[in-house]
Scaffold this motif. Structure first.
Motif, PDB file in Angstrom:
ATOM      1  N   ASP A   1       0.824  -1.200   0.000  1.00  0.00           N
ATOM      2  CA  ASP A   1       0.000   0.000   0.000  1.00  0.00           C
ATOM      3  C   ASP A   1       0.868   1.264   0.000  1.00  0.00           C
ATOM      4  O   ASP A   1       2.092   1.192   0.016  1.00  0.00           O
ATOM      5  N   VAL A   2       0.210   2.422  -0.016  1.00  0.00           N
ATOM      6  CA  VAL A   2       0.926   3.699  -0.124  1.00  0.00           C
ATOM      7  C   VAL A   2       1.848   3.964   1.060  1.00  0.00           C
ATOM      8  O   VAL A   2       2.778   4.753   0.945  1.00  0.00           O
ATOM      9  N   ASN A   3       1.600   3.297   2.185  1.00  0.00           N
ATOM     10  CA  ASN A   3       2.455   3.470   3.365  1.00  0.00           C
ATOM     11  C   ASN A   3       3.579   2.444   3.417  1.00  0.00           C
ATOM     12  O   ASN A   3       4.339   2.409   4.377  1.00  0.00           O
ATOM     13  N   GLY A   4       3.688   1.593   2.394  1.00  0.00           N
ATOM     14  CA  GLY A   4       4.737   0.590   2.351  1.00  0.00           C
ATOM     15  C   GLY A   4       4.392  -0.705   3.065  1.00  0.00           C
ATOM     16  O   GLY A   4       5.227  -1.595   3.180  1.00  0.00           O
ATOM     17  N   ASN A   5       3.152  -0.826   3.546  1.00  0.00           N
ATOM     18  CA  ASN A   5       2.725  -2.056   4.213  1.00  0.00           C
ATOM     19  C   ASN A   5       2.514  -3.168   3.189  1.00  0.00           C
ATOM     20  O   ASN A   5       1.917  -2.945   2.139  1.00  0.00           O
ATOM     21  N   ASN A   6       2.994  -4.349   3.536  1.00  0.00           N
ATOM     22  CA  ASN A   6       2.863  -5.504   2.659  1.00  0.00           C
ATOM     23  C   ASN A   6       1.563  -6.232   2.983  1.00  0.00           C
ATOM     24  O   ASN A   6       1.328  -6.604   4.123  1.00  0.00           O
TER      25      ASN A   6
END
Length: 67
Positions: A8-13
């Motif tokens: 996602d845009v926050n870098g969460n996988n």
């Protein structure tokens, strides 16, 4: 098994493993899904040049509005 992996845009996988069959929906399937979602199809095109959808169409651009 098929694995889907997104970041996602926050870098969460985000990942998910599921068993499913891939299916290319027909234009009839798309229309049904849109109508069942309570939307009305305003325009539909077979290309970004606004050509009509036909048997040779490889994409569908559908503009639907909420009623």
């Amino acid at each position: 098994m098929n694995k889907i992996q997104l970041i996602d845009v926050n870098g969460n996988n985000i990942s998910s493993t599921r068993c499913y069959e891939e299916h290319i929906p027909t234009i009839t399937d798309l229309r049904k899904w849109i109508l069942n979602a309570g939307l009305r199809i305003k325009y539909e095109y077979g290309s970004y040049n606004r050509t009509p959808i036909n048997k040779e169409t490889t994409k569908a651009i559908i503009w639907a509005v909420k009623e």
